[in-house]
Design an enzyme around this catalytic site. Structure first.
Site, short mmCIF file in Angstrom:
data_model
loop_
_atom_site.label_atom_id
_atom_site.label_comp_id
_atom_site.label_asym_id
_atom_site.label_seq_id
_atom_site.Cartn_x
_atom_site.Cartn_y
_atom_site.Cartn_z
N ASP A 144 -3.61 3.78 2.15
CA ASP A 144 -4.55 2.97 2.93
C ASP A 144 -4.42 3.30 4.40
O ASP A 144 -5.41 3.45 5.11
CB ASP A 144 -4.28 1.48 2.70
CG ASP A 144 -2.85 1.07 3.00
OD1 ASP A 144 -1.95 1.94 2.93
OD2 ASP A 144 -2.62 -0.11 3.30
N GLU A 150 -9.72 0.72 10.46
CA GLU A 150 -9.74 -0.17 9.29
C GLU A 150 -10.89 -1.16 9.38
O GLU A 150 -11.51 -1.50 8.39
CB GLU A 150 -8.41 -0.93 9.25
CG GLU A 150 -8.31 -1.94 8.12
CD GLU A 150 -6.92 -2.56 8.04
OE1 GLU A 150 -6.22 -2.59 9.06
OE2 GLU A 150 -6.54 -3.02 6.95
N ASP A 210 3.61 -1.25 8.02
CA ASP A 210 4.53 -1.37 6.89
C ASP A 210 3.78 -1.51 5.57
O ASP A 210 3.91 -2.49 4.86
CB ASP A 210 5.47 -2.57 7.11
CG ASP A 210 4.69 -3.84 7.41
OD1 ASP A 210 3.44 -3.78 7.48
OD2 ASP A 210 5.32 -4.90 7.58
N GLU A 211 2.97 -0.51 5.25
CA GLU A 211 2.17 -0.55 4.02
C GLU A 211 2.18 0.84 3.39
O GLU A 211 2.92 1.10 2.48
CB GLU A 211 0.76 -1.04 4.35
CG GLU A 211 0.10 -1.64 3.15
CD GLU A 211 -0.80 -2.82 3.47
OE1 GLU A 211 -1.35 -3.34 2.52
OE2 GLU A 211 -0.96 -3.20 4.63
C1 BGC Z 1 -4.80 -2.56 2.76
C2 BGC Z 1 -6.18 -2.23 2.32
C3 BGC Z 1 -6.24 -2.61 0.88
C4 BGC Z 1 -6.14 -4.10 0.88
C5 BGC Z 1 -6.41 -4.79 -0.39
C6 BGC Z 1 -4.66 -4.03 2.71
O1 BGC Z 1 -3.50 -4.51 3.19
O2 BGC Z 1 -4.49 -2.01 3.99
O3 BGC Z 1 -6.72 -1.09 2.73
O4 BGC Z 1 -7.24 -2.10 0.14
O5 BGC Z 1 -4.93 -4.52 1.45
O6 BGC Z 1 -6.80 -6.00 -0.12
#
Ligand code: BGC
Length: 929
Positions: free
Chosen positions: A498, A775, A503-504
């Site tokens: 994403d 985003e 922190d993802e």
């Molecule tokens: C991500 C998104 C993802 C979403 C789902 C987020 O935290 O960054 O891109 O698809 O969560 O709800």
């Protein structure tokens, strides 16, 4: 398509064989009086040039025809495969020959010989015949080498350090071993993987140029090993090898700072296989004889960065003479090996280098470097300080409204490098097991000058060949394309993530499905998605639920969401279309079916209105407009994707000739659409959510009765106009909105959306200096302040999904779905948006496709390239008078057939070749100059 893990020496050796054979073949060809301008080139096996770790039982071969002549089609091919490169060219020592096969297929042709064994090396050549009765010489010789196909092929043992406690976030263990080789070496291959991410050395030299190997997969079920040709790194006599391991994805921090997702202990599996010139084999494997110590990498983490204390370096530790008396012993571990698989996708490599654009002091007094591009990778430096001095590097994507360094949007990710100097002389450093998403670098603890001589940033991403180029006469649109490509680079780090900075950094499925079609236009992502989709199947729950992220590091309980989990059907279908790859459909078919099965299970009367859905994520929630007006009912979206996934399953079943399934799911689709109509559409075709996304999904997935579609498209247009021609869709509506508009004759409105510069729009971030896709539509608000830092990445590719429309509609390059992989091409450009020119190129499995148009004083010019062995339908828009091709009336050219006027457009069929069309354009509307 240039993924190869091998040393320079092998490449050189390989190259000379190839040159030699090429010369021989050409000599042979001339003797046979074969046309020299017709040949075969670009031989790849399983999408790679000379791969050395193939595990497919029947590897697939592809090649390109090279010719300048027009209208060239392959009519036959002949492949031969042998054990030896030289005898192959004499037709000797063959393992298999296809014979002369009548076929126009030059992509994904299966090896059909005897079963191949582990490590077997197969050399191959091909020649082809064409529709002009010409035959090519035999091609250059390429090869593939099989990997380790059976668990028993692994004699190596997993080894670990002796620490008992959980050392996550601690120092990186360094494993070392010395060994003697008593003869001359013919070839040596290293088979290696880790629990964690590794960097290996032999005799002081780095092995290969991969980063973050073994990559990220659903480790418990699938763990990749890498293979390197290390012949040139070894020598007769004493040798040493060493491997450092970092936490990586295996046990490093992930979402919610969860750690140890796959296990607590880092481990190494190492098998070096040497063949001496006399044929004798030698094996050096990880076992109890290895030693382990801790060195300069005090901690490493993808989120947090790296702490490196150069004073703790162990100089010469991968050389034989290094003294390791104080090093610890290792313990062996019985971890499974049944999950080991070869690496099928591209590995992560180092790419572009960025020098400082500007070094400056912020209003807050911080020393900051601007690298000019929001990139993903790291900073490398060559600096001089004093022993024990510490330099700290912080990474940020943006500066705040006042021009200060801003990291709040990273949430808990530190993105920090700490380096402790070991001497008073110049020291060079680059990180090892971490990457950062950044454009700006804050430097703390170093007072000397910083400039392009001593500091640089490097982009790291999966080594996908750039296949697409797109540009227009509008610089803002070109910057948008640039941003889309950089969004792809930064988020294709072994899995499609994403975002690459906060922190993802996970393989969020919704983002991936939104972007996959665009991704196929920019780069060769066939191997990348083939690999990731295998992880999807591996992590799919028993009931068919597809987790929110792949590999699944979130919950182990079944979870699924519409528009996210549908990547299970959308991505395989897209890869099939882009590369004509039926095998990916075969590979994913059960998973596709299971996903539709999951929805069936959770539906009542064909209506899926249960469960958690993210909906049209990050749609325009309004500031100047009525808040929430663009909110689309989540269950409506779920039902729309239910239909779409079912449709794609039917498509796949048709291709794979599963007649029963075609019938069964066609019936299901009928019912799903009926349920959609009765629940969410009024008898006159008004949707219960009157939003852009609602109309877009209903129209794109053919959910409305035919007689209501035109009026629904008009309602979509009205909605867009109500918003003063702004887009209000989120992740789910955005990929399709312009396609729907074009399909229903509203390309002018699609252009309005594309060219809009105020928020919300694609060009709004561009006008605000974006170098990647944001985003949110308004990551930076019109007043310069930021959106909520809890969810404000400046490198999220989802909205970049417009790229697909730019290629497929503006320049009009598309594949005919009935002849996918651009075997039959459609070139249907759509001028508009006040553009005076647009051009795109795409390197397909058949060769380069090009569509470039320009308008000058009402004269429309279109240049097209159709690669050999492909054909194309060209649609010339808005035609009024005579069309010339290369100065000749098209009606007089025998290579141009099927000329037909439909509306204002002229349709024609061509074979391969280069074409130059010119005619006077009928002006249509405000969008064409
Ligand atoms: C991500 C998104 C993802 C979403 C789902 C987020 O935290 O960054 O891109 O698809 O969560 O709800």
């Amino acid at each position: 398509m240039n993924y190869i893990a091998e040393t320079g020496a092998l490449k050189k050796a390989g190259l000379s064989i190839v040159i030699l054979l090429f010369i021989c073949c050409r000599g042979f060809a001339q003797a046979q009086n074969v046309p020299v301008n017709f040949r075969v080139d670009n031989l790849i096996c399983e999408y790679k040039i000379n791969p050395i770790a193939v595990d497919a039982a029947n590897p697939r071969m592809s090649w390109k025809l090279i010719t300048q002549d027009r209208n060239i089609q392959q009519t036959y091919y002949e492949i031969r495969v042998g054990t030896n490169a030289v005898s192959l060219t004499k037709g000797k020592d063959l393992i298999w020959t296809s014979g002369k096969v009548p076929s126009d297929e030059s992509a994904h042709v299966y090896y059909g010989g005897p079963m191949l064994t582990s490590r077997e090396k197969c050399y191959w050549q091909v020649r082809v015949w064409n529709n002009k009765n010409q035959v090519t010489p035999w091609s250059m010789v390429n090869f593939w080498k099989m990997g380790l196909l059976k668990q028993e092929d692994w004699s190596a043992k997993w080894i670990q350090d002796n620490y008992q406690s959980d050392t996550t976030g601690g120092p990186s263990p360094m494993f070392r071993k010395t060994f003697k080789l008593d003869r001359k070496i013919r070839a040596a291959h290293l088979y290696i993987t880790a629990h964690g991410v590794f960097e290996a050395q032999i005799n002081g030299k780095r092995v290969g140029n991969d980063y973050f190997a073994p990559g990220w997969t659903s480790y418990n079920k699938r763990l990749q090993y890498q293979v390197y040709d290390v012949t040139s790194l070894l020598r007769k006599g004493e040798n040493a090898t060493g491997v450092t391991i970092g936490d990586g994805w295996y046990r490093g921090y992930t979402y919610n700072r969860k750690k140890n997702v796959y296990g607590k202990k880092l481990a190494l599996l190492y098998q070096l296989e040497i063949v001496y010139t006399n044929g004798k084999r030698e094996l050096i494997t990880s076992d109890k004889s290895w030693k382990v110590a801790y060195g300069p990498i005090r901690s490493s983490s993808f989120f947090d960065g790296e702490v490196y204390d150069a004073r703790k370096e162990k100089s010469g530790w991968t050389e034989p003479l290094y003294k390791d008396a104080t090093w610890d012993t290792v313990k062996t571990d019985e971890s499974i090996k049944s999950n080991l698989i070869t690496t099928i996708g591209p590995t992560v490599k180092k790419h572009e280098k960025f020098l400082p654009l500007k070094v400056f002091t912020t209003p807050a007094g911080e020393k900051v470097i601007d690298f000019g591009q929001n990139l993903v990778g790291w900073v490398q430096f060559k600096l001089k300080a004093k022993t024990g001095d510490t330099i700290r590097l912080f990474h940020a994507e943006v500066l705040d409204q006042k021009g200060n360094f801003y990291t709040k949007n990273l949430r808990t990710a530190k993105q920090e490098i700490t380096y402790v100097f070991k001497s008073d002389s110049v020291e060079s450093y680059e990180p090892h097991f971490t990457f950062q998403g950044f454009r700006y670098l804050k430097v703390v603890g170093y007072s000397g000058p910083l400039d392009s001589t001593n500091i640089a940033a490097y982009a790291l991403y999966s080594d996908m060949a750039q296949t697409g180029k797109f540009s227009t006469s509008n610089p803002l649109v070109n910057q948008l394309q640039h941003n889309i490509q950089w969004g792809q680079k930064g988020n294709f780090i072994d899995v499609p993530t994403d975002c690459p900075q906060r922190d993802e950094r996970m393989g969020w499925t919704g983002d991936a499905q939104a972007f996959v079609r665009t991704a196929t236009f920019n780069m060769d992502v066939a191997g990348f998605f083939t690999k990731w989709l295998k992880d999807l199947s591996a992590d799919q729950h028993r009931d068919g639920a597809v987790p929110y992220v792949i590999p699944n590091v979130l919950d182990s309980v079944s979870s699924a969401a519409s528009g996210w989990s549908d990547v299970a059907t959308i991505a395989p279908w897209t890869i099939y279309l882009a590369y004509g790859d039926k095998q990916v459909l075969q590979q994913q078919y059960e998973s596709m079916k299971a996903w539709v099965g999951y929805i069936q299970l959770h539906s009542r009367n064909y209506l899926w209105d249960t469960g958690n859905h993210f909906g049209d994520w990050l749609f325009y929630a309004g500031t100047n407009y009525e808040d929430g007006a663009a909110l689309t009912d989540k269950n409506l979206i779920a039902q729309a994707f239910y239909a779409y996934s079912t449709q794609l399953l039917i498509n796949a079943a048709r291709i794979l000739k599963r007649g029963d399934d075609v019938q069964k799911y066609t019936q299901l689709l009928y019912n799903v659409k009926k349920a959609f109509q009765s629940e969410y559409v009024t008898p006159n075709g008004r949707m219960i959510s009157g939003t852009q996304t609602s109309y877009v999904l209903a129209l794109n997935f053919d959910l409305l009765p035919e007689n209501l579609r035109e009026s629904a498209a008009k309602r979509l247009v009205n909605n867009i106009q109500d918003y003063d021609e702004h887009i209000t869709t989120g992740f789910l509506g955005t990929p399709y909105i312009c396609h729907v508009l074009s399909r229903f004759g509203h390309t002018d409105i699609a252009y309005d959306l594309l060219m809009k510069e105020s928020y919300p729009s694609w060009l709004y971030p561009v006008k605000h200096g974006a170098t990647t896709i944001w985003e949110r539509w308004d990551g930076i608000k019109p007043d310069g302040s930021f959106e909520d830092p809890g969810m404000n990445s400046f490198n999220h590719y989802a909205y970049g999904a417009i790229g697909d429309w730019m290629y497929r509609v503006i320049t009009g390059i598309n594949t005919d779905e009935n002849s996918p992989g651009f075997h039959r091409i459609i070139i249907s450009p759509h001028p508009g948006g006040k553009l005076t020119s647009a051009q795109a190129e795409l390197e397909t499995l058949y060769g380069r496709v090009k569509s470039a148009w320009s308008i000058d004083n009402g004269i429309f010019t279109l240049d097209v390239i159709v690669p050999p062995n492909a054909t194309a339908e060209i649609v010339l828009p808005s035609v009024t008078d005579q069309i010339t091709e290369n100065g000749l009336d098209i009606n007089t050219e025998k290579e141009i057939t099927g000329i037909q006027k439909i509306g204002n457009d002229e349709h024609l069929n061509v074979g391969s070749g280069t074409y130059h069309f010119v005619y006077t354009l009928k002006t249509f509307g405000k969008h064409v100059n």
